[in-house]
Motif scaffolding. Structure first.
Motif, mmCIF file in Angstrom:
data_model
loop_
_atom_site.group_PDB
_atom_site.id
_atom_site.type_symbol
_atom_site.label_atom_id
_atom_site.label_comp_id
_atom_site.label_asym_id
_atom_site.label_seq_id
_atom_site.Cartn_x
_atom_site.Cartn_y
_atom_site.Cartn_z
ATOM 1 N N GLN A 111 49.021 40.391 37.288
ATOM 2 C CA GLN A 111 49.151 41.501 36.513
ATOM 3 C C GLN A 111 50.282 42.486 37.096
ATOM 4 N N PRO A 112 50.997 43.269 36.577
ATOM 5 C CA PRO A 112 52.012 44.369 37.139
ATOM 6 C C PRO A 112 51.055 45.245 37.912
ATOM 7 N N LEU A 113 51.871 45.821 38.972
ATOM 8 C CA LEU A 113 51.254 47.245 39.658
ATOM 9 C C LEU A 113 51.292 48.413 38.700
ATOM 10 N N PRO A 114 50.361 49.293 38.980
ATOM 11 C CA PRO A 114 50.289 50.623 38.293
ATOM 12 C C PRO A 114 51.653 51.299 38.411
ATOM 13 N N VAL A 115 52.268 52.005 37.199
ATOM 14 C CA VAL A 115 53.288 52.812 37.139
ATOM 15 C C VAL A 115 53.587 53.663 38.519
ATOM 16 N N ALA A 116 52.520 54.179 38.876
ATOM 17 C CA ALA A 116 52.754 55.124 40.026
ATOM 18 C C ALA A 116 53.162 54.505 41.334
ATOM 19 N N GLU A 117 52.186 53.241 41.604
ATOM 20 C CA GLU A 117 52.664 52.608 42.827
ATOM 21 C C GLU A 117 53.963 51.816 42.647
ATOM 22 N N VAL A 118 54.449 51.395 41.504
ATOM 23 C CA VAL A 118 55.611 50.834 41.412
ATOM 24 C C VAL A 118 56.714 51.801 41.893
ATOM 25 N N LEU A 119 56.592 52.893 41.288
ATOM 26 C CA LEU A 119 57.705 54.240 41.532
ATOM 27 C C LEU A 119 57.480 54.619 43.077
ATOM 28 N N TYR A 212 61.540 44.473 38.645
ATOM 29 C CA TYR A 212 61.105 43.983 37.577
ATOM 30 C C TYR A 212 59.608 43.379 37.548
ATOM 31 N N GLU A 213 59.703 42.401 38.744
ATOM 32 C CA GLU A 213 58.357 41.731 38.896
ATOM 33 C C GLU A 213 57.304 42.567 38.973
ATOM 34 N N ILE A 214 57.253 43.389 39.961
ATOM 35 C CA ILE A 214 56.153 44.487 40.181
ATOM 36 C C ILE A 214 55.668 45.312 38.946
ATOM 37 N N PRO A 246 55.375 48.167 27.575
ATOM 38 C CA PRO A 246 56.017 49.439 26.815
ATOM 39 C C PRO A 246 55.640 50.909 27.357
ATOM 40 N N ASP A 247 54.562 51.054 28.326
ATOM 41 C CA ASP A 247 54.112 52.090 28.902
ATOM 42 C C ASP A 247 55.134 52.517 30.206
ATOM 43 N N LEU A 248 55.921 51.823 30.481
ATOM 44 C CA LEU A 248 57.108 51.871 31.751
ATOM 45 C C LEU A 248 57.833 53.075 31.453
ATOM 46 N N PRO A 249 57.918 54.102 32.016
ATOM 47 C CA PRO A 249 58.730 55.288 31.953
ATOM 48 C C PRO A 249 60.394 54.752 31.628
ATOM 49 N N PRO A 250 60.824 55.330 30.564
ATOM 50 C CA PRO A 250 62.422 54.589 30.183
ATOM 51 C C PRO A 250 63.348 54.925 31.340
ATOM 52 N N PRO A 286 53.011 60.119 31.304
ATOM 53 C CA PRO A 286 52.283 58.537 31.359
ATOM 54 C C PRO A 286 52.018 57.886 30.185
ATOM 55 N N ALA A 287 52.115 56.614 30.138
ATOM 56 C CA ALA A 287 51.807 56.038 29.125
ATOM 57 C C ALA A 287 52.617 56.336 27.760
ATOM 58 N N ALA A 288 53.932 56.649 27.942
ATOM 59 C CA ALA A 288 54.679 57.174 26.836
ATOM 60 C C ALA A 288 55.237 55.657 26.117
ATOM 61 N N ARG A 289 55.145 55.800 24.754
ATOM 62 C CA ARG A 289 55.484 54.556 24.051
ATOM 63 C C ARG A 289 56.443 54.852 22.927
ATOM 64 N N ALA A 290 56.826 56.030 22.875
ATOM 65 C CA ALA A 290 57.828 56.573 21.838
ATOM 66 C C ALA A 290 59.085 56.220 22.132
#
Length: 552
Positions: A111-119, A212-214, A246-250, A286-290
């Motif tokens: 599974q992908p890493l949490p967004v904060a960790e990816v950043l 992309y992968e993480i 979809p929750d990745l920050p644009p 966080p978790a923005a989907r719009a």
């Protein structure tokens, strides 16, 4: 090497940490300073008796080791020492306690890493690359296994100089049954694939693959064989990461797609240039989907209509027979034919989306003509009288392989002549709808397209799709893959309404068979949205993008 071996009278090997094509990594103790270190023991090639070769090997090893030792940055593994111990080349490095990104993904069950960790990873790796590139040093083999996250959260890039050493001296065969030393297919830049000049922007592309992968759990391009992966890097725009997550920050998704630009000039000038996008991603709720991915932020990369076919690159000979290997997180589930389905035709694997090429074409064949041709069952084959001679079939196989080699060398006009002749003879011997005949027809179409003979290529693709529909069934994955090519070809010829119809039908069939979140379905929906954009129907395109984001 064995436990308790003493290297250069100083470094005591304690336990094996890892083993690869280049050698082994050991946890060791520096007996002089009383500290723990990591020792990489490099295996020379099998030419140990060649004194001249070994002399060059040692000199180049010293050169690369000095370069690696000169790098002083918190984001780069420190090299303490290097040397030659009775023919064994070794590097002594700081011992890092932690997990590399490949291991972190495995720990997370793919599974992908949490967004904060990816950043956090993105910011630290970008800073390290900005430093090393400013020193004129290019890594050449950046991948998740070469990025270590220490227990204190520090991220470090490992193995600077190792890939260059492999490239310079042929440390391992470029083709192997278990992988390759110089670059890993899932993280190679288009210019590495083409065996052309490589600079710091190649590292940026590989960095984009790692992010992309993480961020999504899978690399940007997948496939069961190396050609599918390499052709993806070379020709195919990646599915936007927010289609998978979809929750990745644009702004983060935008940064990743900028790094994955096919042309080096279209990537950021330097890793430091990502700072603004990464800061914006941290500030994003966080978790923005719009919003629709790919259009939410000014400056988001737009894939040009002709990116897949302009100045196509050729696959260098060293990629033949190469094992694709596994990405860090393993593969996504791929759609498989139902039990009892006939085997796919012999010949090149049919992947999607694939490269397409085109120029303006007179509308002598309508979309309905092409769509019906691709879907209708093929007429029954009339068997040839008597079994074809084995020798003649073997000769055709050899000639077909020669045509493939010509194509890999970029000699597409000659490849076309070979494939056309083989297809004609196979049709005479085996019938129009034998899998081998269809494979040669597909290869003929590819050679036509690569030669710039786009109308003829489109007709060949339609004929091949009709044959696959009859032999395998209209909904078989290979039939759908050829129709996907047909849709691409229509678009490249500017026939966007017809391309839209083809991709909409493909999306419907794939969704019924594979589900809405399958990569093949997503690819067709993405192509549908792209066609809508080309037709100026932006609101409809954005609705497709939003639907994809909700489903994926």
């Amino acid at each position: 090497m064995a436990q308790s071996t003493l290297i250069h009278g100083r470094y005591r090997l304690l336990d094996l940490v890892g083993r690869g094509g280049m050698g082994e990594v050991w946890r060791a103790r520096d007996e002089s300073l009383g500290r723990r270190v990591a020792v990489k023991c490099l295996k020379p090639p099998a030419r140990r008796e060649d004194a001249g070769f070994l002399r060059v090997l040692r000199e180049r090893f010293r050169r690369e080791a000095r370069v690696a030792a000169s790098l002083q940055h918190r984001g780069v593994t420190v090299v303490h020492d290097f040397g030659d111990d009775d023919g064994l080349l070794y590097l002594v490095m700081e011992l890092l306690e932690g997990r590399n990104l490949s291991q972190l993904l495995a720990d997370n069950k793919g599974q992908p890493l949490p967004v904060a960790e990816v950043l956090d990873v993105a910011e630290q790796v970008a800073a390290a690359l900005a430093y090393t590139h400013a020193q004129g040093v290019v890594h050449r083999d950046l991948k998740p296994a070469n990025v270590m996250r220490s227990e204190d959260g520090t991220v470090k890039i490992c193995d600077f100089g190792i890939a260059r050493l492999a490239h310079d001296i042929g440390f391992t065969a470029r083709i192997s049954g278990t992988g390759m030393a110089m670059g890993t297919p899932h993280y190679m830049s288009p210019e590495q694939i083409a065996d052309s000049a490589v600079d710091h922007r190649s590292d940026l592309y590989s960095f984009g693959c790692v992010l992309y992968e993480i961020a999504t759990g899978s690399p940007p391009f997948e496939g069961g064989d190396p050609w599918a992966v390499l052709v993806g890097h070379r020709d195919t725009p990646p599915v936007p990461p927010r289609a998978h997550r979809p929750d990745l920050p644009p702004p983060l998704a935008t940064a990743i797609l900028r790094l994955l630009a096919k042309a080096p000039d279209d990537r950021p000038d330097a890793a430091a240039g990502l700072a603004g996008e990464l800061a914006a991603a941290r500030a994003h709720p966080p978790a923005a989907r719009a919003g629709a991915w790919g259009t939410a932020y000014p400056g988001a990369p737009v894939v040009p209509a002709g990116v897949a076919g302009i100045a196509p690159l050729w696959m260098p000979p060293w990629t033949r027979g190469m094992d694709a290997g596994l990405p860090a997180a393993g593969r996504r589930r791929a759609g498989t034919p139902p039990d009892g389905a006939p085997a796919a035709p012999a010949g090149p694997a049919l992947r999607e989306p694939v490269a397409s090429w085109g120029v303006a074409r007179a509308p002598e064949a309508s979309a309905a003509d092409l769509t019906h041709a691709a879907a209708r069952p093929a007429p029954a084959r009339i068997p040839a009288q008597g079994a074809p001679p084995r020798e003649r079939l073997a000769d055709l196989t050899d000639r077909r392989d020669a045509g493939l080699r010509l194509g890999r060398a970029g000699r597409w006009e000659e490849a076309y002549e070979v494939h056309r002749a083989v297809a004609a003879e196979r049709e005479l011997l085996l019938g129009s709808y034998h899998p081998d005949t269809l494979a040669s027809r597909h290869e003929t179409g590819t050679a036509l397209a690569r030669s710039g003979r786009h109308p003829e290529a489109l007709e060949e693709y339609a004929r091949t799709a009709a044959g696959c529909a009859g032999v395998l069934g209209p909904d078989h994955p290979d039939t759908l893959a050829v129709r996907h090519e047909l849709g691409h070809a229509l678009g490249r010829l500017g026939r966007w309404e017809e391309a839209l119809e083809v991709h909409r039908q493909l999306a419907f069939v794939r969704e019924q068979a594979l589900g809405s979140a399958d990569p093949a379905t997503v690819a067709s929906r993405n192509e549908e949205a792209h066609c809508l954009e080309r037709l100026g129907r932006r609101s409809e395109a954005e609705e497709v993008y939003r639907e994809l984001a909700r489903r994926c």
